[in-house]
Design a protein around this motif. Sequence first.
Motif, PDB file in Angstrom:
ATOM      1  N   VAL A 175      48.788  33.821  34.877  1.00 39.74           N
ATOM      2  CA  VAL A 175      48.639  33.647  36.401  1.00 39.74           C
ATOM      3  C   VAL A 175      47.530  34.267  37.112  1.00 39.74           C
ATOM      4  N   PHE A 176      46.645  33.397  37.641  1.00 42.24           N
ATOM      5  CA  PHE A 176      45.539  34.212  38.388  1.00 42.24           C
ATOM      6  C   PHE A 176      45.601  33.631  39.894  1.00 42.24           C
ATOM      7  N   ARG A 177      44.647  34.931  40.817  1.00 43.34           N
ATOM      8  CA  ARG A 177      44.564  34.429  42.104  1.00 43.34           C
ATOM      9  C   ARG A 177      43.094  34.087  42.146  1.00 43.34           C
ATOM     10  N   LEU A 178      42.727  33.202  42.819  1.00 47.19           N
ATOM     11  CA  LEU A 178      41.053  32.549  43.117  1.00 47.19           C
ATOM     12  C   LEU A 178      40.768  33.381  44.413  1.00 47.19           C
ATOM     13  N   GLU A 179      39.681  33.924  44.201  1.00 50.18           N
ATOM     14  CA  GLU A 179      39.320  34.467  45.378  1.00 50.18           C
ATOM     15  C   GLU A 179      37.601  34.553  45.401  1.00 50.18           C
ATOM     16  N   GLN A 208      35.991  33.910  42.006  1.00 45.72           N
ATOM     17  CA  GLN A 208      36.194  34.449  40.724  1.00 45.72           C
ATOM     18  C   GLN A 208      37.784  34.343  40.609  1.00 45.72           C
ATOM     19  N   GLY A 209      38.239  34.441  39.427  1.00 44.33           N
ATOM     20  CA  GLY A 209      39.661  34.504  39.102  1.00 44.33           C
ATOM     21  C   GLY A 209      40.136  35.810  38.770  1.00 44.33           C
ATOM     22  N   VAL A 210      41.200  36.379  39.554  1.00 46.37           N
ATOM     23  CA  VAL A 210      41.952  37.923  39.092  1.00 46.37           C
ATOM     24  C   VAL A 210      43.123  37.561  38.485  1.00 46.37           C
ATOM     25  N   ILE A 211      43.330  37.872  37.234  1.00 45.10           N
ATOM     26  CA  ILE A 211      44.375  37.746  36.337  1.00 45.10           C
ATOM     27  C   ILE A 211      45.759  38.732  36.812  1.00 45.10           C
ATOM     28  N   LEU A 212      46.710  38.371  37.202  1.00 46.60           N
ATOM     29  CA  LEU A 212      47.619  39.102  37.718  1.00 46.60           C
ATOM     30  C   LEU A 212      48.951  39.131  36.626  1.00 46.60           C
ATOM     31  N   SER A 229      54.823  34.759  35.558  1.00 48.18           N
ATOM     32  CA  SER A 229      55.052  34.961  36.666  1.00 48.18           C
ATOM     33  C   SER A 229      55.632  36.173  37.044  1.00 48.18           C
ATOM     34  N   GLN A 230      56.624  36.695  36.320  1.00 48.27           N
ATOM     35  CA  GLN A 230      57.277  37.983  36.806  1.00 48.27           C
ATOM     36  C   GLN A 230      56.383  38.904  36.843  1.00 48.27           C
ATOM     37  N   MET A 231      55.136  39.221  35.927  1.00 46.10           N
ATOM     38  CA  MET A 231      54.537  40.148  35.952  1.00 46.10           C
ATOM     39  C   MET A 231      53.359  40.030  37.088  1.00 46.10           C
ATOM     40  N   ALA A 232      53.201  38.820  37.349  1.00 49.15           N
ATOM     41  CA  ALA A 232      52.204  38.695  38.707  1.00 49.15           C
ATOM     42  C   ALA A 232      53.175  38.478  40.113  1.00 49.15           C
ATOM     43  N   ILE A 269      35.729  36.156  35.575  1.00 48.64           N
ATOM     44  CA  ILE A 269      37.256  36.885  35.223  1.00 48.64           C
ATOM     45  C   ILE A 269      37.588  37.961  35.315  1.00 48.64           C
ATOM     46  N   ILE A 270      38.338  38.583  36.233  1.00 42.48           N
ATOM     47  CA  ILE A 270      38.694  39.927  36.311  1.00 42.48           C
ATOM     48  C   ILE A 270      40.261  40.211  35.799  1.00 42.48           C
ATOM     49  N   ASP A 271      40.529  40.883  34.607  1.00 44.86           N
ATOM     50  CA  ASP A 271      41.734  41.225  34.225  1.00 44.86           C
ATOM     51  C   ASP A 271      42.360  42.298  34.813  1.00 44.86           C
ATOM     52  N   GLN A 272      43.224  41.933  35.953  1.00 47.40           N
ATOM     53  CA  GLN A 272      43.975  43.133  36.526  1.00 47.40           C
ATOM     54  C   GLN A 272      45.090  43.807  35.843  1.00 47.40           C
ATOM     55  N   THR A 273      45.616  42.785  34.813  1.00 41.47           N
ATOM     56  CA  THR A 273      46.567  43.540  34.073  1.00 41.47           C
ATOM     57  C   THR A 273      45.824  44.790  33.219  1.00 41.47           C
ATOM     58  N   GLU A 274      44.666  44.687  32.836  1.00 41.31           N
ATOM     59  CA  GLU A 274      44.128  45.622  31.635  1.00 41.31           C
ATOM     60  C   GLU A 274      44.751  45.593  30.515  1.00 41.31           C
ATOM     61  N   ARG A 275      45.490  44.353  30.199  1.00 43.04           N
ATOM     62  CA  ARG A 275      46.172  44.562  28.830  1.00 43.04           C
ATOM     63  C   ARG A 275      45.973  43.355  27.924  1.00 43.04           C
TER      64      ARG A 275
END
Length: 424
Positions: free
Chosen positions: A26-30, A42-46, A81-84, A379-385
């Motif tokens: 799941v990612f946010r487009l910004e 860019q897409g930020v992965i949530l 979705s639960q994580m995001a 792409i930015i991985d905000q989950t860092e996982r």
Amino acid sequence: MFPRKAKPKQYLLVIDIGTEFVKALVFRLERGISEQGEIKDQGVILGFGRQRQMAGHMLAGAVADIDGVTQTCQRAIEEASQMARVKPKQAVIGIAGEFIKGTTINFVCPREKPGELIDSIELQNIIQRVQWRAFDRARRQLSQETCCPEVEIKPINALLSDIRVDGYQVTNPLGFQGKELFLSIFNVYAPLVHLRAVENIAAKLDLDLISIAAEPYALTKTSCFNPTAGAIFIDIGGGTTDIALVRQNRVEGIRSFALAGQTFTKRLSQMFDIDLSEAEKIKMRHSQQRLGQSVQWKIRNILKDDLRLWLSGVELVLEEFDQAEYLPPQILLCGGGSLLPGIKNILKREKVQKHWLDKFPFTQPPKVDFIQSKQIENIIDQTERLEGPEYITPMALASLTVEIIGDEDKALSPILRRVLKLMK
Ligand SMILES: Nc1ncnc2c1ncn2[C@@H]1O[C@H](COP(=O)(O)OP(=O)(O)OP(=O)(O)O)[C@@H](O)[C@H]1O
Ligand SMILES: [Mg+2]
């Protein structure tokens, strides 16, 4: 430069339907600012989810049980979705596998009235002619390969990779005059039956399907190589090995063969007379060097022939690419199967590299590297996982999605999209 009109927050879903695992992101487009100070999407992965497919639900990258795969996708989407903390409705689904083919067509079109400016109607007509020709060729080729005259295919991704007016390279030919127009278009085709299955899954999941994308094509959206020199991308999954070739700034071809991680697991299960899940565990421990010396050696020996077979699969694919131009000096690996040490070892073996220099148009022995998640563009991985080669493909799909959506206002894409729509 001023920012374009700000867009409302848009959340998107990417689903990679693999033979062994479904991965959902799941990612946010910004709209962000690049290191060079340019405004870019860019897409930020949530959030992400990964669920194992059940036995028999997928065969060599293709859906074999629609309801079964839908349920697995559902679980992966829930997890992501639960994580995001958000559940997007719009989705891009990635597919790969043996019958997904990507080829380039080059077409020279003499112009009747060289003094007239090229306009969008003329361009659309030419693109249409090229695309039909490419489509016929792809259909014929697949019919020959599958020995089935009635294979129905559909284009899924297309890219205008080179445009020249009287030999001069341009990014947009509209408004130019000239005697001839040269177009190079890269197309990816998939069998209709696979596409319908994926559309069906999206409908059952109540998703708004933005696009179905070829995963090897998405992989070429990474910044880990020099585009002029090019690279050979190899995604070794559970069921298939998918290969994409980029050279001289152009994605040139996509091929696949059904030999990957599962083959090695099956071999271990056979040789040790254990079930597949036990064999999978042993394979992992072997990769992580967590077995005793003698067992490690024994496993290496057991997998030797399958690795050789895998290598000949790669060689067969390389043979299918045009040998008149040099092959790139870099091989980039991803997919869970690439973690088997034997894969990188065999590609780097001196004897193999020497053989390849004789057999293929390489100018130097190709370097072998893994694609890193931070090398996926925009792409930015905000989950860092999201570590590990199995997440590279879904992240690349997210990157392609950012491009597809951001591309809407670029001059040529709408024309190409219109032609694709007409052909469908
Ligand atoms: N450490 C490891 N060593 C060896 N193999 C591994 C390791 N980790 C994962 N794998 C293998 O990777 C495969 C799964 O990879 P991946 O998730 O990329 O496949 P997939 O996308 O489901 O399949 P495909 O792309 O073929 O449709 C499995 O066969 C698994 O055994
Ligand atoms: Mg895969």
